[in-house]
Design a protein around this motif. Structure first.
Motif, PDB file in Angstrom:
ATOM      1  N   PRO A   1       0.858  -1.202   0.000  1.00  0.00           N
ATOM      2  CA  PRO A   1       0.000   0.000   0.000  1.00  0.00           C
ATOM      3  C   PRO A   1       0.888   1.244   0.000  1.00  0.00           C
ATOM      4  O   PRO A   1       1.130   1.877   1.026  1.00  0.00           O
TER       5      PRO A   1
ATOM      6  N   ARG B   1       0.907   4.274  -1.358  1.00  0.00           N
ATOM      7  CA  ARG B   1       0.538   5.705  -1.423  1.00  0.00           C
ATOM      8  C   ARG B   1       0.271   6.221  -0.012  1.00  0.00           C
ATOM      9  O   ARG B   1      -0.574   5.687   0.715  1.00  0.00           O
TER      10      ARG B   1
ATOM     11  N   GLU C   1      -2.344   3.508   1.144  1.00  0.00           N
ATOM     12  CA  GLU C   1      -3.421   3.126   0.216  1.00  0.00           C
ATOM     13  C   GLU C   1      -2.799   2.411  -0.979  1.00  0.00           C
ATOM     14  O   GLU C   1      -1.627   2.625  -1.307  1.00  0.00           O
TER      15      GLU C   1
ATOM     16  N   LYS D   1     -12.637   4.655  -5.672  1.00  0.00           N
ATOM     17  CA  LYS D   1     -11.860   4.221  -4.507  1.00  0.00           C
ATOM     18  C   LYS D   1     -12.049   2.723  -4.323  1.00  0.00           C
ATOM     19  O   LYS D   1     -13.159   2.202  -4.486  1.00  0.00           O
TER      20      LYS D   1
ATOM     21  N   LYS E   1      -8.699  -3.700  -0.138  1.00  0.00           N
ATOM     22  CA  LYS E   1      -7.311  -3.704  -0.619  1.00  0.00           C
ATOM     23  C   LYS E   1      -6.934  -5.015  -1.318  1.00  0.00           C
ATOM     24  O   LYS E   1      -6.125  -5.026  -2.237  1.00  0.00           O
TER      25      LYS E   1
END
Length: 341
Positions: free
Chosen positions: A65, A67, A147, A157, A161
């Motif tokens: 993740p 970001r 993210e 969005k 995940k």
């Protein structure tokens, strides 16, 4: 060979914005390498095209993740960071926005201070080297604060995940998913094995360069980004034995394909090892290992579209893409799949 030779017209609404609820319910376009004929199927029908003694090669990289959103300590300005490559001792090469506020010496705080970063240098292409400071385990902090770095063409969005992760993702290090593998469920992989098809794994950590557009008119002038790969000894043996015994090696995705072709000698033997590859495959390339490819539908004028054109022939690929547009297939990372054998 011109970059514009690989252009096709894609309606915006065909770019898949969300993953399907069931991974394996995607559609599958089968393109025959032999005669260019096309069949429209479902992804679970992949079993009909795999023979006993074949070998599927998957890329077991795991997307981090990568970001992060933080604040500059002195001004409170919002800074967005994308982790690209781990260098050493918690120093990462990063893409930073806005760049002009990210000068060496700048201090950035993330998540109420559980992670802090200092910009220590500006490197190639304006990327920054950031030294991170924290207590605990970096990966756990990243999982809490970070993210998924979805491609720029996905504006929705991501709710879960794990949907930008293959079910067999294991080795952390990618900034993008090897998306051809997103269609497989554990059940489908088990069926593949039950049919006498081997599954080998390699690792290639996918960089954001995979989304970088080709900016030159002449294809051969394009400079390819480099990515780190690993081929283990037992996996190289499994793939080499497949070839020796007359089976086909079918790559799941362009990342597995680039790994295999990078690690193979001119003699067609795959060698175990690790290193950086900047292999650029475009029409005219002679494949050393792979006999087929499972892949998604790629961006117009992209290096990935050039790779699949090298395997099946540009005319056949461009015709297949026209058909896919006409039949309203879903395109790009969360889109439908294509099988070339």
């Amino acid at each position: 060979m011109k970059t514009s030779d690989f252009y096709y017209d894609l309606p915006q609404e065909l770019i898949a914005q969300d993953p399907l609820e069931d991974r394996s319910s995607s559609r599958l376009l089968h393109l025959s390498m032999e005669d260019g004929s096309i069949e429209h199927r479902h992804f679970t029908d992949i079993l009909d095209y795999l023979n006993k003694g074949d070998c599927l090669v998957i890329n077991d990289t795991k997307v981090i993740p990568a970001r992060l959103y933080g604040h500059k300590e002195d001004t409170g300005a919002v800074i967005e960071i994308l982790l690209l490559k781990r260098k050493e001792n918690d120093i990462w090469e990063c893409l930073v926005k806005p760049g002009k506020k990210a000068r060496p010496g700048a201090q950035i705080t993330f998540g109420d201070g559980i992670l802090k970063g200092e910009i220590i240098d500006v490197v190639e292409e304006g990327n920054r080297l950031i030294q991170f400071h924290y207590e605990g385990i970096f990966e756990e902090i990243l999982d809490q604060l970070g993210e998924m770095p979805l491609p720029p063409y996905i504006t929705h969005k991501l709710k879960d995940k794990n949907r930008y992760q293959t079910v067999y993702a294991k080795n952390e290090g990618s900034a993008a998913a090897p998306t051809a593998g997103l269609h497989f469920t554990q059940e489908l992989l088990e069926q593949v094995r039950e049919n006498g098809v081997n599954i080998a794994h390699v690792t290639l950590h996918v960089g954001l360069g995979t989304f970088r557009p080709v900016k030159v008119d002449d294809v051969e002038s394009h400079h390819m980004h480099s990515e780190f790969y690993v081929v283990e000894e037992d996996q190289a043996k499994l793939i080499n034995d497949t070839k020796k015994n007359g089976g086909r090696v079918i790559s799941v995705g362009t990342t597995s394909c680039r790994t295999l072709e990078s690690a193979a000698g001119e003699d067609g033997i795959l060698r175990a090892g690790s290193g950086w590859t900047d292999i650029f495959i475009y029409p005219g390339y002679r494949f050393k290992i792979i006999d087929g490819l499972i892949t998604n539908f790629h961006l117009p004028e992209s290096t990935l579209l050039m790779l699949v054109s090298a395997l099946a022939g540009k005319e056949k690929i461009m015709h297949a893409y026209e058909e896919a547009v006409k039949e309203r297939y879903r395109f790009f990372s969360f889109g439908d799949a294509m099988l070339i054998v």
